[in-house]
Scaffold this motif. Structure first.
Motif, PDB file in Angstrom:
ATOM      1  N   THR A  88      -5.427  -2.175   4.506  1.00  0.00           N
ATOM      2  CA  THR A  88      -5.048  -3.274   4.785  1.00  0.00           C
ATOM      3  C   THR A  88      -5.807  -3.967   5.961  1.00  0.00           C
ATOM      4  OG1 THR A  88      -3.152  -2.956   5.853  1.00  0.00           O
ATOM      5  CG2 THR A  88      -2.812  -3.112   3.788  1.00  0.00           C
ATOM      6  N   ASP A  89      -5.820  -5.270   5.891  1.00  0.00           N
ATOM      7  CA  ASP A  89      -6.235  -6.274   6.930  1.00  0.00           C
ATOM      8  C   ASP A  89      -7.632  -5.809   7.373  1.00  0.00           C
ATOM      9  OD1 ASP A  89      -3.846  -7.328   7.015  1.00  0.00           O
ATOM     10  OD2 ASP A  89      -2.973  -6.016   8.269  1.00  0.00           O
ATOM     11  N   SER A  90      -7.963  -5.526   8.652  1.00  0.00           N
ATOM     12  CA  SER A  90      -9.389  -5.220   9.353  1.00  0.00           C
ATOM     13  C   SER A  90      -9.945  -4.114   8.852  1.00  0.00           C
ATOM     14  CB  SER A  90      -9.109  -5.329  10.794  1.00  0.00           C
ATOM     15  OG  SER A  90      -8.814  -4.228  11.232  1.00  0.00           O
ATOM     16  N   THR A  91      -8.941  -2.935   8.681  1.00  0.00           N
ATOM     17  CA  THR A  91      -9.739  -1.724   8.097  1.00  0.00           C
ATOM     18  C   THR A  91     -10.170  -1.852   6.711  1.00  0.00           C
ATOM     19  OG1 THR A  91      -7.935  -0.458   9.444  1.00  0.00           O
ATOM     20  CG2 THR A  91      -9.004   0.608   7.698  1.00  0.00           C
ATOM     21  N   ARG A  92      -9.267  -2.621   5.946  1.00  0.00           N
ATOM     22  CA  ARG A  92      -9.797  -3.048   4.614  1.00  0.00           C
ATOM     23  C   ARG A  92     -11.267  -3.847   4.527  1.00  0.00           C
ATOM     24  NH1 ARG A  92      -8.261  -3.641  -0.788  1.00  0.00           N
ATOM     25  NH2 ARG A  92      -8.817  -5.582  -1.848  1.00  0.00           N
ATOM     26  N   ARG A  93     -11.292  -4.572   5.303  1.00  0.00           N
ATOM     27  CA  ARG A  93     -12.521  -5.592   5.373  1.00  0.00           C
ATOM     28  C   ARG A  93     -13.604  -4.466   6.050  1.00  0.00           C
ATOM     29  NH1 ARG A  93      -8.899  -9.278   7.639  1.00  0.00           N
ATOM     30  NH2 ARG A  93      -9.381  -8.779   9.618  1.00  0.00           N
ATOM     31  N   THR A  94     -13.477  -3.814   7.019  1.00  0.00           N
ATOM     32  CA  THR A  94     -14.416  -2.753   7.314  1.00  0.00           C
ATOM     33  C   THR A  94     -14.867  -1.918   6.042  1.00  0.00           C
ATOM     34  OG1 THR A  94     -13.749  -2.825   9.631  1.00  0.00           O
ATOM     35  CG2 THR A  94     -15.115  -1.005   8.741  1.00  0.00           C
ATOM     36  N   ILE A  95     -14.302  -1.180   5.525  1.00  0.00           N
ATOM     37  CA  ILE A  95     -14.411  -0.501   4.093  1.00  0.00           C
ATOM     38  C   ILE A  95     -15.122  -1.517   3.238  1.00  0.00           C
ATOM     39  CG2 ILE A  95     -13.488   0.792   2.379  1.00  0.00           C
ATOM     40  CD1 ILE A  95     -11.347   1.842   4.064  1.00  0.00           C
ATOM     41  N   ALA A  96     -14.649  -2.597   2.922  1.00  0.00           N
ATOM     42  CA  ALA A  96     -15.311  -3.468   1.833  1.00  0.00           C
ATOM     43  C   ALA A  96     -16.821  -4.059   2.135  1.00  0.00           C
ATOM     44  CB  ALA A  96     -14.695  -4.744   1.696  1.00  0.00           C
ATOM     45  N   VAL A 139       1.009  -1.328  -0.143  1.00  0.00           N
ATOM     46  CA  VAL A 139       0.023  -0.041  -0.030  1.00  0.00           C
ATOM     47  C   VAL A 139       1.005   1.227   0.111  1.00  0.00           C
ATOM     48  CG1 VAL A 139      -1.671   1.125   1.309  1.00  0.00           C
ATOM     49  CG2 VAL A 139      -1.813  -1.052   0.978  1.00  0.00           C
ATOM     50  N   ALA A 140       0.743   1.965  -1.119  1.00  0.00           N
ATOM     51  CA  ALA A 140       1.817   3.104  -1.100  1.00  0.00           C
ATOM     52  C   ALA A 140       1.682   4.304  -0.222  1.00  0.00           C
ATOM     53  CB  ALA A 140       1.580   3.552  -2.737  1.00  0.00           C
ATOM     54  N   ALA A 141       0.197   4.617   0.211  1.00  0.00           N
ATOM     55  CA  ALA A 141      -0.031   5.830   1.070  1.00  0.00           C
ATOM     56  C   ALA A 141      -1.196   5.064   1.874  1.00  0.00           C
ATOM     57  CB  ALA A 141      -0.532   6.998   0.425  1.00  0.00           C
ATOM     58  N   PRO A 142      -0.693   4.373   2.946  1.00  0.00           N
ATOM     59  CA  PRO A 142      -1.705   3.530   3.916  1.00  0.00           C
ATOM     60  C   PRO A 142      -2.506   4.884   4.659  1.00  0.00           C
ATOM     61  CG  PRO A 142       0.524   3.446   4.859  1.00  0.00           C
ATOM     62  CD  PRO A 142       0.757   4.059   3.580  1.00  0.00           C
ATOM     63  N   GLN A 143      -3.830   4.318   4.737  1.00  0.00           N
ATOM     64  CA  GLN A 143      -4.655   5.366   5.447  1.00  0.00           C
ATOM     65  C   GLN A 143      -4.604   5.086   7.033  1.00  0.00           C
ATOM     66  OE1 GLN A 143      -6.561   7.994   4.585  1.00  0.00           O
ATOM     67  NE2 GLN A 143      -6.221   7.970   2.413  1.00  0.00           N
ATOM     68  N   PRO A 144      -5.086   6.104   7.899  1.00  0.00           N
ATOM     69  CA  PRO A 144      -5.111   5.424   9.266  1.00  0.00           C
ATOM     70  C   PRO A 144      -6.176   4.527   9.504  1.00  0.00           C
ATOM     71  CG  PRO A 144      -5.926   7.590   9.071  1.00  0.00           C
ATOM     72  CD  PRO A 144      -5.404   7.487   7.646  1.00  0.00           C
ATOM     73  N   SER A 145      -6.027   3.779  10.675  1.00  0.00           N
ATOM     74  CA  SER A 145      -7.323   2.616  11.036  1.00  0.00           C
ATOM     75  C   SER A 145      -8.375   3.191  11.173  1.00  0.00           C
ATOM     76  CB  SER A 145      -6.746   2.073  12.159  1.00  0.00           C
ATOM     77  OG  SER A 145      -6.460   2.810  13.396  1.00  0.00           O
ATOM     78  N   THR A 146      -8.518   4.799  11.431  1.00  0.00           N
ATOM     79  CA  THR A 146     -10.017   5.143  12.100  1.00  0.00           C
ATOM     80  C   THR A 146     -10.627   5.246  10.486  1.00  0.00           C
ATOM     81  OG1 THR A 146      -8.872   7.481  11.545  1.00  0.00           O
ATOM     82  CG2 THR A 146      -9.094   6.388  13.973  1.00  0.00           C
ATOM     83  N   VAL A 147     -10.033   5.133   9.204  1.00  0.00           N
ATOM     84  CA  VAL A 147     -10.616   5.463   8.128  1.00  0.00           C
ATOM     85  C   VAL A 147     -11.833   4.588   7.898  1.00  0.00           C
ATOM     86  CG1 VAL A 147      -9.510   4.223   6.457  1.00  0.00           C
ATOM     87  CG2 VAL A 147     -10.450   6.085   5.722  1.00  0.00           C
ATOM     88  N   GLY A 148     -11.835   3.104   8.400  1.00  0.00           N
ATOM     89  CA  GLY A 148     -12.684   2.498   8.251  1.00  0.00           C
ATOM     90  C   GLY A 148     -14.259   2.672   9.128  1.00  0.00           C
ATOM     91  N   ALA A 149     -14.091   3.231  10.251  1.00  0.00           N
ATOM     92  CA  ALA A 149     -15.161   3.495  10.925  1.00  0.00           C
ATOM     93  C   ALA A 149     -15.811   4.804  10.366  1.00  0.00           C
ATOM     94  CB  ALA A 149     -15.039   3.863  12.444  1.00  0.00           C
ATOM     95  N   ASP A 150     -14.903   5.839   9.950  1.00  0.00           N
ATOM     96  CA  ASP A 150     -15.264   6.988   9.345  1.00  0.00           C
ATOM     97  C   ASP A 150     -16.040   6.617   8.151  1.00  0.00           C
ATOM     98  OD1 ASP A 150     -14.158   8.376  11.274  1.00  0.00           O
ATOM     99  OD2 ASP A 150     -12.377   8.948  10.109  1.00  0.00           O
TER     100      ASP A 150
END
Length: 424
Positions: A166-174, A116-127
């Motif tokens: 990535t990981d749990s944040t990506r699954r939340t967004i998906a 991931v070139a520019a990873p987002q913070p983990s809070t992005v999923g909840a947002d």
């Protein structure tokens, strides 16, 4: 440890096209190749299995042609990565994909562990998920034509974020992206009357649900896909999708409410196909499931179903079957138990009550209920409700010289209602 998801985009396109197994797709591709004049091209289930694996090989040119022609998507949209990379611009494969499809091609990857070139913070999923929840609530009060553009834009953002998480944040967004596309597809089908666009959007929703590895959400999406052939009285198409929807539902703990809703979907489609006896049997089974219950909670996104709405489905089927006294009683009970936020469904129930009275030879009562439906449509527009009102007016043709029917016409074709029907 969960098993690899594989090429979820090809899997989603396969299921959406009505091929419930890899063997079904292999057989269809072989037949389609012959129909395209490509005699001698045989595609086996082992080849399809490789294409649906975690790192699918780039198909041979002839196979590409058949895949794209049969499934209606290009190779990258089907989850394949060309040997030369993905930096070159790609043509859009349908009108509806202009807003979301290109972003989906960039964001929905079928490979794990990528950089991931520019990873987002983990809070992005909840947002991102919070906006999805807001759109879900807004659907019940905001005009569909006003809500649809921001929902589609939100979906495009979700696709972009998938490539930066990535990981749990990506699954939340998906998962939130799958729900967002499901909402967009519902608006397109039930409110904007664009079934082809809805089917394309629901394919995107299913792809995102695969990325989230959420079989229950996948089941809900596929069940919504059953409405498309259902409205065309294509019973085989309905059965294929409902079989897939029930298969997905078995892979996750499903609440009694969700299982009853699957029966209700199939029942409504069977009714459209003229099989009211089968539909009433399915509704009876759904009632038994709700009465028995289970320990599984319903997902928060299952806000389109309740016992009252099951009763509304039942009343409509009884009315179409000619069981008018039973339909009247069922619909009145459904209306009495609906909550204030169920305005759209109330419109449908009022219109069905009007249809019952029209069929019973009571034009004044039919017009009164149709007027109540129009009152509710002025508050919460719903194309399905307006369609039902128009059906009632056609049924009142033998009484069109009566004052009550003329008054209904004045309301049905006043400036406000006409503009609402044409602009929403």
């Amino acid at each position: 440890m969960s098993r690899p998801a594989g090429n979820v985009r090809l899997k989603a396109a396969r299921v959406a096209a009505g091929f419930n197994s890899q063997q079904d797709l292999a057989d269809a591709l072989t037949r389609h190749a012959e129909n395209m004049g490509m005699r001698g091209l045989s595609i086996g289930v082992r080849q399809v299995r490789r294409w649906e694996s975690e790192n699918p090989p780039w198909p041979q040119p002839d196979c590409q042609r058949v895949l794209a022609h049969l499934l209606g998507q290009n190779m990258e949209a089907l989850g394949f990565t060309p040997p030369w990379g993905t930096d070159d611009p790609r043509p859009e494969h349908s009108r509806r994909m202009t807003a979301v499809g290109v972003a989906a091609t960039a964001g929905l990857s079928v490979t794990s562990g990528r950089t991931v070139a520019a990873p987002q913070p983990s809070t992005v999923g909840a947002d991102f998920q919070a906006v999805t929840r807001s759109h879900r609530r807004l659907y019940w009060s905001v005009a569909p034509a006003k809500l649809h553009p921001p929902v589609v834009t939100h979906a495009a953002l979700g696709c972009a974020l998938l490539s930066e998480t990535t990981d749990s944040t990506r699954r939340t967004i998906a998962a939130a992206l799958a729900e967002t596309n499901l909402l967009a597809g519902r608006i397109e089908f039930f409110d904007l009357r664009e079934p082809s666009a809805a089917n394309d959007t629901l394919v995107l929703a299913l792809q995102a649900a695969g990325e989230a590895d959420d079989p229950l959400l996948g089941s809900a999406i596929i069940a919504h896909m059953a409405f498309v052939p259902g409205w065309l009285a294509d019973r085989d198409g309905v059965q294929e999708r409902m079989t897939a929807a029930r298969t997905y539902a078995r892979r996750a703990p499903a609440s009694a409410e969700f299982l009853a809703w699957l029966d209700a979907v199939e029942a409504e489609c069977e009714t459209r196909c003229g099989n009211t006896r089968t539909a009433l049997h399915l509704i009876g089974h759904a009632e038994d499931i709700l009465e028995a219950g289970n320990d599984q909670p319903s997902p928060e996104w299952l806000d389109w179903f309740s016992p009252a709405r099951l009763a509304a489905f039942k009343g409509n089927t009884q009315m179409i079957a000619g069981h008018l006294p039973q339909a009247r009683e069922t619909l009145l009970e459904a209306l009495a138990t609906m909550t204030p936020v169920e305005g759209k469904q109330c419109t449908v129930v009022y219109a069905d009550l009007a249809a019952v009275e029209a069929a019973s030879g009571n034009p004044e009562q039919a017009c009164e209920y149709a007027g109540r439906a129009l009152d509710q449509l002025a508050v919460t527009w719903y194309a399905t409700g307006m369609d039902r009102v128009r059906e009632v007016r056609r049924a009142l043709a033998p009484h069109q010289r009566e004052r009550c029917v003329r008054d209904l016409d004045d309301r049905l074709y006043d400036w406000s209602t006409t503009l609402s029907a044409l602009s929403r």
